[in-house]
Scaffold this motif. Structure first.
Motif, short mmCIF file in Angstrom:
data_model
loop_
_atom_site.label_atom_id
_atom_site.label_comp_id
_atom_site.label_asym_id
_atom_site.label_seq_id
_atom_site.Cartn_x
_atom_site.Cartn_y
_atom_site.Cartn_z
N SER A 113 -1.21 -7.38 23.98
CA SER A 113 -0.26 -6.50 23.28
C SER A 113 -0.08 -7.04 21.86
CB SER A 113 1.09 -6.53 24.00
OG SER A 113 1.78 -7.74 23.73
N SER A 114 0.76 -6.35 21.08
CA SER A 114 0.97 -6.81 19.70
C SER A 114 2.01 -7.92 19.63
CB SER A 114 1.40 -5.64 18.83
OG SER A 114 2.61 -5.10 19.33
N ALA A 115 2.66 -8.25 20.76
CA ALA A 115 3.77 -9.21 20.77
C ALA A 115 3.48 -10.57 20.09
CB ALA A 115 4.26 -9.43 22.20
N PRO A 116 2.32 -11.22 20.37
CA PRO A 116 2.14 -12.55 19.77
C PRO A 116 1.60 -12.52 18.33
CG PRO A 116 0.70 -12.21 21.68
CD PRO A 116 1.23 -10.89 21.27
N TYR A 117 1.50 -11.33 17.74
CA TYR A 117 0.89 -11.24 16.41
C TYR A 117 1.85 -10.65 15.38
CZ TYR A 117 -3.18 -11.58 19.45
OH TYR A 117 -4.06 -11.99 20.41
N THR A 118 1.60 -10.99 14.15
CA THR A 118 2.34 -10.37 13.06
C THR A 118 1.32 -9.93 12.02
OG1 THR A 118 4.07 -10.72 11.43
CG2 THR A 118 2.73 -12.62 11.93
N ILE A 119 1.60 -8.82 11.36
CA ILE A 119 0.66 -8.32 10.36
C ILE A 119 1.16 -8.71 8.98
CG2 ILE A 119 1.79 -6.04 10.46
CD1 ILE A 119 -0.91 -4.82 9.65
N ASP A 149 -8.91 -1.79 20.77
CA ASP A 149 -8.31 -0.68 21.52
C ASP A 149 -6.79 -0.69 21.57
OD1 ASP A 149 -10.92 -0.12 21.96
OD2 ASP A 149 -10.94 -0.57 24.10
N VAL A 150 -6.19 -1.89 21.55
CA VAL A 150 -4.75 -1.98 21.79
C VAL A 150 -4.00 -2.70 20.65
CG1 VAL A 150 -2.97 -2.68 23.44
CG2 VAL A 150 -5.27 -2.21 24.28
N ILE A 151 -4.43 -3.92 20.37
CA ILE A 151 -3.64 -4.80 19.50
C ILE A 151 -3.54 -4.28 18.06
CG2 ILE A 151 -3.46 -7.14 18.54
CD1 ILE A 151 -4.87 -8.06 21.26
N LEU A 157 -2.78 -0.85 12.43
CA LEU A 157 -4.12 -0.87 11.82
C LEU A 157 -5.04 0.01 12.66
CD1 LEU A 157 -4.45 -4.68 10.95
CD2 LEU A 157 -3.83 -2.83 9.41
N ASN A 158 -5.18 1.25 12.25
CA ASN A 158 -5.90 2.24 13.05
C ASN A 158 -7.26 2.59 12.49
OD1 ASN A 158 -3.78 3.17 15.11
ND2 ASN A 158 -2.68 3.20 13.17
N GLN A 159 -8.21 2.78 13.39
CA GLN A 159 -9.52 3.26 12.98
C GLN A 159 -9.34 4.69 12.46
OE1 GLN A 159 -12.46 2.83 16.03
NE2 GLN A 159 -14.15 3.23 14.65
N GLY A 160 -9.87 4.95 11.26
CA GLY A 160 -9.73 6.28 10.69
C GLY A 160 -8.69 6.35 9.58
N SER A 161 -7.70 5.44 9.62
CA SER A 161 -6.75 5.43 8.49
C SER A 161 -6.77 4.09 7.75
CB SER A 161 -5.33 5.79 8.94
OG SER A 161 -4.89 4.92 9.95
#
Length: 268
Positions: A113-119, A149-151, A157-161
């Motif tokens: 999941s995105s929990a352990p990360y920061t952008i 696929d998830v994180i 950070l999306n594919q396509g944008s």
């Protein structure tokens, strides 16, 4: 009209590393292992021992089954299960099978999941800017499929944008510092010439040298003031503090030499 060219005008594609460049880990590994143990009523494992245990277990797994078990056709969850089990054992914690299964499930889902990360705040604006300028943006990372696929989507950070294509070691069966991973990126970008691409990363060994070896331009980010950065500069690599500076560097007329890079570095 100026005869000077910007680096931007020479490029058709930017590839970029993920961890340490676009996103970072939050907290310590021990925090997540502790939460998982506590969730099943166990005491918190020792942080230092878990950190050392994980480091050696991960190194051995990566040697034995590289690219998260790609060649061995090992399911991702099985690769991590063996790695986490080993980490606990090396840290001095040998849980029974049923207990370990519960602890592992918690760890596996948290790290998926995105929990352990920061952008980093400049990541999304930089990627959107590059794509708006007509560049293809590719991610090149020693990571498994859940990043794609998830994180990353969960972090915005999306594919396509934000990015066009990804080269993830767990999906390709090749990992940095093998220069082949950069050749795969160039092929995915439409078989563009290496000199029309720039790679941005935070490791001399995994990012800068192999990208340069295939003929790409390369740039290093020093977000955490690493002591190594001075040697990177001495070796002639452009080193910048963040993606804001990278955007300025790309847009500067007449590709900046080391002096200009140092000045820009000093501004931040």
């Amino acid at each position: 009209m100026s005869l000077q060219m910007t680096m931007l005008s020479k490029l058709r594609c930017i590839t970029i590393d993920v961890t340490g460049t676009l996103i970072a880990y939050k907290g310590e590994l021990g925090d997540y292992y502790c939460m998982a143990a506590k969730s099943v009523g166990l005491p918190c494992p020792d942080y230092k021992r878990m950190h050392e245990g994980f480091k050696s277990a991960y190194t051995d797994m990566a040697k034995q089954y590289p690219c998260f078990g790609y060649a061995a056709k090992m399911p991702n969850i099985k690769w991590w299960k063996q790695c986490v089990k080993d980490s606990f054992v090396r840290g001095g914690y040998d849980y029974d099978e049923e207990t370990f299964e519960k602890v592992f499930r918690r760890i596996y889902s948290v790290f998926g999941s995105s929990a352990p990360y920061t952008i980093f705040p400049d990541s999304q604006p930089f990627l959107r800017w590059a794509r708006q300028k007509g560049l293809l943006v590719g991610l090149v990372s020693n990571a498994e499929y859940r990043y794609q696929d998830v994180i990353l989507p969960a972090l915005g950070l999306n594919q396509g944008s934000e990015w066009d294509f990804g080269v993830f070691s767990g999906l390709e069966g090749v990992e940095k510092p093998n220069p082949r991973i950069y050749e795969i990126a160039l092929a995915k970008a439409g078989n563009i010439a290496p000199h029309e691409a720039l790679h941005i990363g935070d490791s001399m060994r995994k990012d800068y040298l192999p990208a340069r070896a295939v003929g790409m331009h390369a740039l290093l980010l020093d977000r955490f003031k690493t002591p190594d950065a001075e040697n990177w500069r001495k070796s002639g690599a452009p080193v910048l503090p963040d993606l804001v500076a990278a955007q300025a560097w790309l847009s500067a007329e007449d590709v900046p030499n080391q002096e200009t890079v140092r000045e820009m570095d000093g501004l931040n």
